[in-house]
Each structure stands twice: as C-alpha cells, then as structure tokens.
Design a protein around this motif. Structure first.
Motif, PDB file in Angstrom:
ATOM      1  N   LEU A 295      38.872  28.815  50.381  1.00 14.35           N
ATOM      2  CA  LEU A 295      39.139  29.870  48.735  1.00 14.35           C
ATOM      3  C   LEU A 295      39.200  30.921  48.932  1.00 14.35           C
ATOM      4  N   ASP A 296      38.650  31.385  49.846  1.00 12.82           N
ATOM      5  CA  ASP A 296      38.536  32.891  50.322  1.00 12.82           C
ATOM      6  C   ASP A 296      40.440  33.379  50.070  1.00 12.82           C
ATOM      7  N   CYS A 297      41.357  33.160  50.894  1.00 13.27           N
ATOM      8  CA  CYS A 297      42.215  33.307  50.336  1.00 13.27           C
ATOM      9  C   CYS A 297      42.953  33.733  49.241  1.00 13.27           C
ATOM     10  N   ILE A 298      42.067  33.474  48.229  1.00 11.88           N
ATOM     11  CA  ILE A 298      42.826  34.216  46.605  1.00 11.88           C
ATOM     12  C   ILE A 298      41.846  35.513  46.902  1.00 11.88           C
ATOM     13  N   GLU A 299      41.829  36.450  45.406  1.00 14.66           N
ATOM     14  CA  GLU A 299      42.029  37.861  45.310  1.00 14.66           C
ATOM     15  C   GLU A 299      40.506  37.499  44.841  1.00 14.66           C
ATOM     16  N   GLY A 300      39.646  38.819  45.664  1.00  9.33           N
ATOM     17  CA  GLY A 300      38.529  38.985  45.215  1.00  9.33           C
ATOM     18  C   GLY A 300      37.481  37.314  45.286  1.00  9.33           C
ATOM     19  N   ALA A 301      38.145  35.631  46.063  1.00  9.91           N
ATOM     20  CA  ALA A 301      37.256  35.560  45.920  1.00  9.91           C
ATOM     21  C   ALA A 301      36.113  35.082  47.399  1.00  9.91           C
ATOM     22  N   ARG A 302      36.430  35.829  48.398  1.00 14.67           N
ATOM     23  CA  ARG A 302      35.498  36.342  49.250  1.00 14.67           C
ATOM     24  C   ARG A 302      34.260  36.439  48.489  1.00 14.67           C
ATOM     25  N   ASN A 303      34.118  38.390  47.960  1.00 15.95           N
ATOM     26  CA  ASN A 303      33.901  39.396  47.600  1.00 15.95           C
ATOM     27  C   ASN A 303      33.002  38.167  46.520  1.00 15.95           C
ATOM     28  N   TYR A 304      32.798  37.829  45.593  1.00 14.24           N
ATOM     29  CA  TYR A 304      32.292  36.676  44.134  1.00 14.24           C
ATOM     30  C   TYR A 304      31.692  35.985  45.665  1.00 14.24           C
ATOM     31  N   ARG A 305      32.083  35.165  46.462  1.00 15.52           N
ATOM     32  CA  ARG A 305      31.361  34.153  47.005  1.00 15.52           C
ATOM     33  C   ARG A 305      30.050  34.476  47.580  1.00 15.52           C
ATOM     34  N   LEU A 306      30.076  35.530  48.152  1.00 12.88           N
ATOM     35  CA  LEU A 306      29.289  36.125  49.217  1.00 12.88           C
ATOM     36  C   LEU A 306      27.946  37.209  47.557  1.00 12.88           C
ATOM     37  N   GLY A 307      28.665  37.218  46.176  1.00 13.27           N
ATOM     38  CA  GLY A 307      27.885  38.365  45.773  1.00 13.27           C
ATOM     39  C   GLY A 307      28.032  39.836  45.724  1.00 13.27           C
ATOM     40  N   LYS A 308      29.431  39.627  46.366  1.00 15.81           N
ATOM     41  CA  LYS A 308      29.411  41.281  46.686  1.00 15.81           C
ATOM     42  C   LYS A 308      30.282  41.123  45.514  1.00 15.81           C
ATOM     43  N   GLY A 309      30.782  40.806  44.262  1.00 20.03           N
ATOM     44  CA  GLY A 309      31.965  40.881  43.750  1.00 20.03           C
ATOM     45  C   GLY A 309      31.931  39.783  42.148  1.00 20.03           C
ATOM     46  N   LYS A 310      32.515  40.581  41.117  1.00 17.57           N
ATOM     47  CA  LYS A 310      32.479  39.836  39.834  1.00 17.57           C
ATOM     48  C   LYS A 310      33.313  38.555  39.655  1.00 17.57           C
ATOM     49  N   ARG A 311      32.930  37.730  38.834  1.00 16.50           N
ATOM     50  CA  ARG A 311      33.735  36.769  38.334  1.00 16.50           C
ATOM     51  C   ARG A 311      34.815  36.824  38.426  1.00 16.50           C
ATOM     52  N   ASP A 312      35.452  37.664  36.700  1.00 21.34           N
ATOM     53  CA  ASP A 312      36.697  38.322  36.313  1.00 21.34           C
ATOM     54  C   ASP A 312      37.392  39.032  37.057  1.00 21.34           C
ATOM     55  N   GLU A 313      36.654  38.972  38.758  1.00 18.12           N
ATOM     56  CA  GLU A 313      37.631  40.014  39.797  1.00 18.12           C
ATOM     57  C   GLU A 313      38.645  39.393  40.281  1.00 18.12           C
ATOM     58  N   VAL A 314      38.169  37.702  40.345  1.00 15.08           N
ATOM     59  CA  VAL A 314      38.607  36.605  41.501  1.00 15.08           C
ATOM     60  C   VAL A 314      40.479  35.872  40.612  1.00 15.08           C
ATOM     61  N   GLY A 315      41.221  36.024  41.667  1.00 13.62           N
ATOM     62  CA  GLY A 315      42.376  36.033  41.635  1.00 13.62           C
ATOM     63  C   GLY A 315      43.122  34.947  40.624  1.00 13.62           C
ATOM     64  N   ILE A 316      42.211  33.749  40.200  1.00 12.05           N
ATOM     65  CA  ILE A 316      42.186  32.847  38.918  1.00 12.05           C
ATOM     66  C   ILE A 316      42.015  32.912  37.654  1.00 12.05           C
ATOM     67  N   THR A 317      43.670  32.718  36.865  1.00 13.00           N
ATOM     68  CA  THR A 317      43.725  32.717  35.939  1.00 13.00           C
ATOM     69  C   THR A 317      44.348  32.181  34.790  1.00 13.00           C
ATOM     70  N   ALA A 318      43.822  31.487  33.973  1.00 13.73           N
ATOM     71  CA  ALA A 318      44.807  30.269  32.597  1.00 13.73           C
ATOM     72  C   ALA A 318      45.288  31.250  31.930  1.00 13.73           C
TER      73      ALA A 318
END
Length: 544
Positions: free
Chosen positions: A146-169
């Motif tokens: 899922l690293d192709c999604i905005e912010g997913a890689r950083n969040y997975r590696l502990g470098k980003g925030k949950r709400d910065e991942v580009g998945i929206t309902a």
C-alpha cells in the motif's frame, strides 16, 4: 505467498495437463440451486478438505502461507476478488470505481447492504480502518504493497501520522484513496486477503463463509447468511481435517470420506481414480538467497564467484520445471537471462579477484552459514553447494530449525543463506520483485538498491503493460546481476479432487480455489473396475 511446505507427495504418475472440468459458475441471486441445470439441491452438503497438520493463522493481515490464503479467501473479502480461472480482479464488495484524470485518485463505491457475518455493516470506514490497522501492524507482511498511497509508507515506518494517510471515507458508501503516483495494477493487489474488510468484533467475517469451530485439527466453516451474495452459495459449509499420514490420506479419499486433498498431501500412487489427480505449474519460484548482513565477504563479487561455481544441472536434477530466473515467465514479459551455465575454473579465478577487492587474504577461509530445515531435500542442496564451493576456500556450514518456525525466524537469524518458496500474490512480476524493494515489509534479504527501487517505481506508473513489463524485466536483471538469488525451480501443484463430483473447482496459476464457487454435482464417483469379470459392468460405484 509463502508455500506451507515443499512439494512432498509420493508422486508416481506422469505430469498431467489439467482439464477445465466445469465452467466457473455464479448462479443468479434469485434462483434456488435446484433451478440451475445440473445442480440438485438435495445433493448439496459440506465439502470435506484434507490438509497438512499445522496451526492456521486466521488473521488475514498477518497470514502469509498458501494454505492460509485458501482458507481466508472463504472467510474474508475485499473490494475485489480473483477470477478463479483468469486471476483477473473482479468486483466484490466494490460495486463500481472510477479514476481521476491524472489516475492518482481512486473512488470506490461500496455495495448496498454489505454486512459481516455478525450483522455489522460494512462501510467505507470499515476499509479505511482495516487498511490503517494493517499499516500499523509490524507483523503484516503485505503492508508495504500500500506504499503507493499518499502517506502510507511514512505511517507504516512510524514516520507519519494516521490521519496523513490518503485514505478517506467520504460517506458510508464512498471510499477515496489518493496515490503518490498512478498505479494501474492496484485492483490486482486489492484482491489479496490482507486488504479485506476486517471487523473489530471477534469471529465476524466478510466472506462467503464463517468459522464455526476450530479444535483438534478440525475446522468447520458454515455459510455466511449475511454474505452479499448468500443465495449463490450452494453448499452449507466446508469441513477441513488435518493429517500428515500420506497413505491414510489416500485411503480416506478412495473410500469417499474426503473430497479434496491439496498441497500434495497424499501418496498419489495409491489413488484409484487417476482422473482425480490434478497437476499444474504454479506462478511461483523456489529459490535460495543471500541475506545481505554486512559481513566483509558478502560482496557482489564474492557472490558472483560463488554462483559461477554452482553445478546448476545437479542443483535442479529431477526437477519438473527448472527455474533459471526469479519471475515465472508470463506472456508478454521480456526474456531475462538467468543462471544455467557454470565454470569451476573461472569461479576460482573470480574468487581470487573478489578476495583482493574485499581485503581478504588469498588463503583466508570463508565460512557461509546456510539456514535450512531438517529435510533431506534441503540437506541435498547444502551438499551440492558445499562441494562446489570448497575449491574457492569457502566452508559451507548448515544450521537447522524446524519447518514451522523457519520462515518467521529468517529476519532475526544470523545465517547468510536461506531457501524460500514463493507463490505470486497477484498476476504480475511485481509480486516477486516486491520482495527485494528496499522498504518492502517482505524484504527479508535486506537487499537495498536505489536503481532497483527506481525501476519498480517507473514500472508502477507506466502507462501500458508493455512498458510496465519491460521495466520490471530490467529490475529483475539487475537483481540477478547482483547475485543475491539462486533460482532452483518453479513449483507444481498437486490436488486430488474428482471434478465430476465437486463443481466449481478450477486449476489456475496461483493455485487458489475460492470456496464460494463449490457445489456438489453428483453423489457417487464411477471408477474403472480393478478386476475385469466377463459379463460384469465395467464400472463400480463407490459410495460417499
């Protein structure tokens, strides 16, 4: 997907080309099974499956074995599912989707009335939370897909925030994802069980079946009455029993107590109905690889000398489908030059130069530790490598661990060489090459190449399949040139199943057979009479 075990059946039959015994079938939702030509409602019963004895990981986000994938494909479902023959993605919990003009925004519409087996609604938020939980789980091997999604890689590696991942309902039915770059292969990835809709409630399932019980090596799956297409599921459930007695397993099948034996878990020579034996090549590769652990000798030049010394004809002796490359050849994928030739004299010369470049003495003994399981199969590989590398001043030593723990131990195992069997999780070479991307959660080899990563990136955003395959073949060539991988063979699948009795089972390259299509075609098999008596009927019914 990692294979649960190497091909271990006692197979004394010739390699067969499986026939498509029954059309893939998805009955109309408003029809009863006895309204469908060739299907009698009264015949429908549990399909009984016999597997190897092992503990199943029933968490779709952490499971990685092929045996688990088979089971999880019945318990869970995502936006897409595999077509059981072509393996192309088909809509599942997604009723439709659209792409933005720049192909970086995907908008999915969730089907009406989607529910878990518990009755809980499946919404866009379900998928958002499922995928975010996957990304935050360090035990999830497929999270990096899922690293192709905005912010997913950083969040997975502990470098980003949950709400910065580009998945929206956006609302209950609308899921929107924003990508870093276009990824036209995304639906293929989303077919995988890791990206299914997962409930916060225990024992709640999004697939066609629900788990009723799991104890004493026996699993009972029952039809999920809340499944989106429940009226199309013809059988009431699946019974899975576990046994490692290959002769006993053949007896259980021959006497009609078992319908299906996958994984080569049987003495095939004792199967009476030879038409039940289904053998086919798989979209997979068994290979040996170096773990790049920073040791002074573990350089490209040293590895290149070691690979030059390997007698590949002996390494692959007796193999049905030898492999010279990592990626199983697909139609349209450019030919990649693999490993087949060897020269011991050249290897000695190459090792001398490699030692000098690495600062190693010409007579300094190098020790390579090969992590293996306690199997004659892997011990045989070790003996071949040991003999081939001795003239190079290399001592190969083995370290043995149990087969159940083998794969999970590799990341923390202080060994230099390992064996792996991998079945592609989607019908694309990327399913293999992702194992060597620097930041991939599947990269147990610790391979790190900026050029390789860039080729995978360019392939992912390529506008057509020709360019996509061309770039991936260049990446595979680079990986092979770095001498990290020693391809051995492409596995074959062995199944024992009578497709004159069990309908909806289809052979395919990923060896995945969705339970939802199964139905009972008839009650009894008709077998050839083993002893011919003049005047006697030449077929003998064997009762289930």
């Amino acid at each position: 997907m990692k294979m649960k075990n190497i091909f271990r059946a006692v197979l004394s039959v010739a390699l067969l080309v499986p026939a498509f015994s029954a059309p893939v079938f998805s009955p109309q939702a408003d029809k009863e099974s006895d309204d469908i030509p060739g299907v009698e409602k009264a015949l429908q019963r549990n399909v009984v499956m016999l597997t190897m004895g092992h503990a199943y990981d029933l968490d779709p986000q952490t499971a990685s074995y092929t045996s688990e994938a088979q089971l999880l494909s019945g318990l869970y479902e995502g936006l897409f599912s595999y077509n059981p023959v072509t393996l192309e993605p088909q809509n599942a919990l997604c009723s439709s989707y659209k792409l933005s003009r720049n192909k970086k925004r995907w908008t999915f519409t969730i089907i009406d009335g989607a529910k878990f087996s518990s009755g809980e609604k499946i919404t866009a938020s379900t998928f958002r939370e499922s995928w975010l939980n996957l990304l935050s789980n360090p035990r999830a091997p497929y999270a990096s897909l899922l690293d192709c999604i905005e912010g997913a890689r950083n969040y997975r590696l502990g470098k980003g925030k949950r709400d910065e991942v580009g998945i929206t309902a956006r609302d209950e039915k609308t899921l929107v994802i924003h990508l870093e770059e276009p990824a036209e292969h995304l639906p293929k990835i989303l077919c995988h069980h890791a990206f299914s809709a997962v409930s916060k409630k225990k024992d709640s399932y999004s697939g066609a079946f629900a788990l009723k019980s799991y104890e004493n090596g026996r699993l009972e799956l029952v039809k999920n009455k809340n499944y989106r297409d429940a009226s199309s599921i013809l059988i009431p459930g699946i019974t899975i029993i576990q046994s490692d007695d290959l002769d006993e397993n053949a007896y259980l099948y021959n006497t009609g107590k078992v319908d299906w034996i996958p994984e080569g878990n049987v003495n095939a020579a004792k199967i009476i109905n030879r038409n039940s034996i289904k053998v086919a090549a798989e979209f997979g590769t068994y290979y040996i690889f170096f773990k790049l652990n920073g040791k002074k000798w573990n350089t490209k030049e040293v590895r290149e000398a070691l690979l030059e010394a390997i007698p590949y004809d002996k390494l692959r002796e007796g193999i049905t489908v030898p492999a010279t490359t990592l990626v199983y050849p697909l139609t349209g994928y450019p030919e990649v030059s693999g490993f087949a030739d060897f020269d011991g004299d050249d290897a000695v010369m190459m090792m001398g130069k490699a030692r000098e470049k690495a600062g190693l003495g010409p007579k300094e003994k190098l020790t390579v530790k090969f992590g293996i399981t306690d199997s004659e199969f892997m011990k045989g590989f070790a003996q071949i490598l040991q003999k081939a590398w001795q003239p190079l001043g290399v001592e190969l030593v083995t370290e043995i661990k149990g087969s159940e723990a083998y794969n999970s131990e590799i990341p923390g195992w202080d060994a230099d060489l390992f064996a792996y069997s991998w079945i592609g999780d989607f019908a694309d070479p990327l399913a293999f090459l992702e194992l060597f991307r620097s930041d991939s959660s599947l990269n147990v080899a610790n391979y790190n190449s900026t050029e390789f990563d860039e080729l995978l990136h360019k392939a992912s955003v390529a506008g057509n399949s020709v360019d996509h395959y061309k770039l991936l073949s260049q990446a595979e060539t680079l990986l092979l040139d770095d001498c990290v991988v020693i391809p051995v063979y492409h596995p074959v699948s062995l199944h024992i199943i009578d497709t004159e009795i069990i309908g909806g089972w289809q052979p395919n390259a990923m060896d995945l057979h969705p339970f939802k299509y199964f139905y009972i075609k008839r009650k009894e098999p008709v077998l050839p009479n083993l002893v011919y008596v003049p005047g006697q009927d030449e077929s003998v019914p064997v009762s289930n």
